[in-house]
Design a protein around this motif. Sequence first.
Motif, mmCIF file in Angstrom:
data_model
loop_
_atom_site.group_PDB
_atom_site.id
_atom_site.type_symbol
_atom_site.label_atom_id
_atom_site.label_comp_id
_atom_site.label_asym_id
_atom_site.label_seq_id
_atom_site.Cartn_x
_atom_site.Cartn_y
_atom_site.Cartn_z
ATOM 1 N N VAL A 61 -11.945 6.621 -2.834
ATOM 2 C CA VAL A 61 -11.612 7.655 -3.813
ATOM 3 C C VAL A 61 -12.762 8.656 -3.796
ATOM 4 O O VAL A 61 -13.905 8.303 -4.099
ATOM 5 N N ASN A 62 -12.438 9.890 -3.381
ATOM 6 C CA ASN A 62 -13.457 10.929 -3.176
ATOM 7 C C ASN A 62 -14.589 10.416 -2.284
ATOM 8 O O ASN A 62 -15.762 10.684 -2.504
ATOM 9 N N GLY A 63 -14.214 9.615 -1.267
ATOM 10 C CA GLY A 63 -15.170 9.117 -0.294
ATOM 11 C C GLY A 63 -15.897 7.848 -0.684
ATOM 12 O O GLY A 63 -16.636 7.287 0.124
ATOM 13 N N SER A 64 -15.717 7.379 -1.925
ATOM 14 C CA SER A 64 -16.400 6.161 -2.377
ATOM 15 C C SER A 64 -15.432 4.981 -2.378
ATOM 16 O O SER A 64 -14.287 5.116 -2.829
ATOM 17 N N PRO A 65 -15.878 3.816 -1.892
ATOM 18 C CA PRO A 65 -14.978 2.658 -1.855
ATOM 19 C C PRO A 65 -14.617 2.160 -3.249
ATOM 20 O O PRO A 65 -15.452 2.146 -4.153
ATOM 21 N N VAL A 66 -13.361 1.767 -3.394
ATOM 22 C CA VAL A 66 -12.861 1.160 -4.628
ATOM 23 C C VAL A 66 -12.199 -0.151 -4.217
ATOM 24 O O VAL A 66 -11.349 -0.168 -3.322
ATOM 25 N N SER A 67 -12.589 -1.240 -4.845
ATOM 26 C CA SER A 67 -12.039 -2.533 -4.437
ATOM 27 C C SER A 67 -10.611 -2.723 -4.942
ATOM 28 O O SER A 67 -10.231 -2.228 -5.999
ATOM 29 N N VAL A 68 -9.843 -3.431 -4.129
ATOM 30 C CA VAL A 68 -8.466 -3.782 -4.460
ATOM 31 C C VAL A 68 -8.500 -5.214 -4.977
ATOM 32 O O VAL A 68 -8.966 -6.123 -4.293
ATOM 33 N N SER A 69 -7.994 -5.423 -6.213
ATOM 34 C CA SER A 69 -8.053 -6.764 -6.789
ATOM 35 C C SER A 69 -6.785 -7.571 -6.544
ATOM 36 O O SER A 69 -6.859 -8.783 -6.355
ATOM 37 N N THR A 70 -5.624 -6.909 -6.550
ATOM 38 C CA THR A 70 -4.373 -7.633 -6.284
ATOM 39 C C THR A 70 -3.419 -6.782 -5.457
ATOM 40 O O THR A 70 -3.489 -5.551 -5.465
ATOM 41 N N VAL A 71 -2.523 -7.480 -4.758
ATOM 42 C CA VAL A 71 -1.464 -6.847 -3.984
ATOM 43 C C VAL A 71 -0.158 -7.503 -4.409
ATOM 44 O O VAL A 71 -0.076 -8.726 -4.484
ATOM 45 N N HIS A 119 11.095 -1.224 -1.911
ATOM 46 C CA HIS A 119 10.236 -0.996 -0.737
ATOM 47 C C HIS A 119 8.820 -0.565 -1.123
ATOM 48 O O HIS A 119 8.231 0.300 -0.483
ATOM 49 N N THR A 120 8.271 -1.175 -2.180
ATOM 50 C CA THR A 120 6.973 -0.753 -2.688
ATOM 51 C C THR A 120 5.938 -1.869 -2.625
ATOM 52 O O THR A 120 6.214 -3.005 -2.985
ATOM 53 N N VAL A 121 4.752 -1.496 -2.176
ATOM 54 C CA VAL A 121 3.585 -2.364 -2.247
ATOM 55 C C VAL A 121 2.695 -1.766 -3.328
ATOM 56 O O VAL A 121 2.406 -0.570 -3.309
ATOM 57 N N THR A 122 2.284 -2.594 -4.280
ATOM 58 C CA THR A 122 1.446 -2.113 -5.378
ATOM 59 C C THR A 122 0.064 -2.737 -5.255
ATOM 60 O O THR A 122 -0.069 -3.959 -5.158
ATOM 61 N N LEU A 123 -0.942 -1.865 -5.248
ATOM 62 C CA LEU A 123 -2.333 -2.308 -5.220
ATOM 63 C C LEU A 123 -2.925 -2.078 -6.605
ATOM 64 O O LEU A 123 -2.743 -1.004 -7.191
ATOM 65 N N THR A 124 -3.619 -3.077 -7.124
ATOM 66 C CA THR A 124 -4.350 -2.906 -8.381
ATOM 67 C C THR A 124 -5.808 -2.675 -8.018
ATOM 68 O O THR A 124 -6.409 -3.465 -7.280
ATOM 69 N N LEU A 125 -6.337 -1.575 -8.519
ATOM 70 C CA LEU A 125 -7.697 -1.157 -8.173
ATOM 71 C C LEU A 125 -8.689 -1.500 -9.276
ATOM 72 O O LEU A 125 -8.317 -1.614 -10.449
ATOM 73 N N LEU A 161 -1.916 1.706 -7.650
ATOM 74 C CA LEU A 161 -1.620 2.550 -6.496
ATOM 75 C C LEU A 161 -0.346 2.008 -5.858
ATOM 76 O O LEU A 161 -0.304 0.863 -5.399
ATOM 77 N N ASN A 162 0.729 2.802 -5.902
ATOM 78 C CA ASN A 162 2.026 2.397 -5.357
ATOM 79 C C ASN A 162 2.230 3.005 -3.984
ATOM 80 O O ASN A 162 2.106 4.220 -3.812
ATOM 81 N N LEU A 163 2.565 2.159 -3.016
ATOM 82 C CA LEU A 163 2.801 2.591 -1.647
ATOM 83 C C LEU A 163 4.275 2.357 -1.335
ATOM 84 O O LEU A 163 4.726 1.214 -1.248
ATOM 85 N N SER A 183 -3.752 -10.230 1.894
ATOM 86 C CA SER A 183 -4.921 -10.346 1.023
ATOM 87 C C SER A 183 -5.374 -8.943 0.602
ATOM 88 O O SER A 183 -5.277 -7.989 1.390
ATOM 89 N N PRO A 184 -5.894 -8.796 -0.614
ATOM 90 C CA PRO A 184 -6.428 -7.483 -1.026
ATOM 91 C C PRO A 184 -7.491 -6.940 -0.069
ATOM 92 O O PRO A 184 -7.634 -5.727 0.091
ATOM 93 N N SER A 185 -8.205 -7.834 0.604
ATOM 94 C CA SER A 185 -9.276 -7.389 1.517
ATOM 95 C C SER A 185 -8.746 -6.691 2.768
ATOM 96 O O SER A 185 -9.517 -6.066 3.495
#
Length: 109
Positions: free
Chosen positions: A60-70, A77-83, A28-30, A52-54
């Motif tokens: 996603v469609n209302g269900s939580p998905v954990s972020v493992s890395t940032v 100018h991008t922050v990348t989250l690994t889901l 997920l690229n921000l 921190s990823p936390s």
Amino acid sequence: LSLSGNKNIIIDGTIPELFIASATGTTLNLLYSIGYSELLNTDLLDEESIPSPSTFSVLVNGSPVSVSTVSISDSDHTVTLTLATPIIHDQTVTISYVVPGLNPLQDTA
């Protein structure tokens, strides 16, 4: 600080703001807008201050998905989250961020 003669000083009071988000699989690229300084290409995201990823919450469609890395790329100018789970086309994604006391998302100004 001592200034002699006439100097133009720009005070950067603009914090990075989320401009657009895109997803491919578990990435997920921000893309953040930095404001006026972005035009001068002098004000970048701080790669030394990685939250921190936390601090990110992703639904996603209302269900939580954990972020493992940032990770942060100041050059674009991008922050990348690994889901933990991939995002599939046409799913609704909600992202929230809580500013932490340590290593907040910030620009280099």
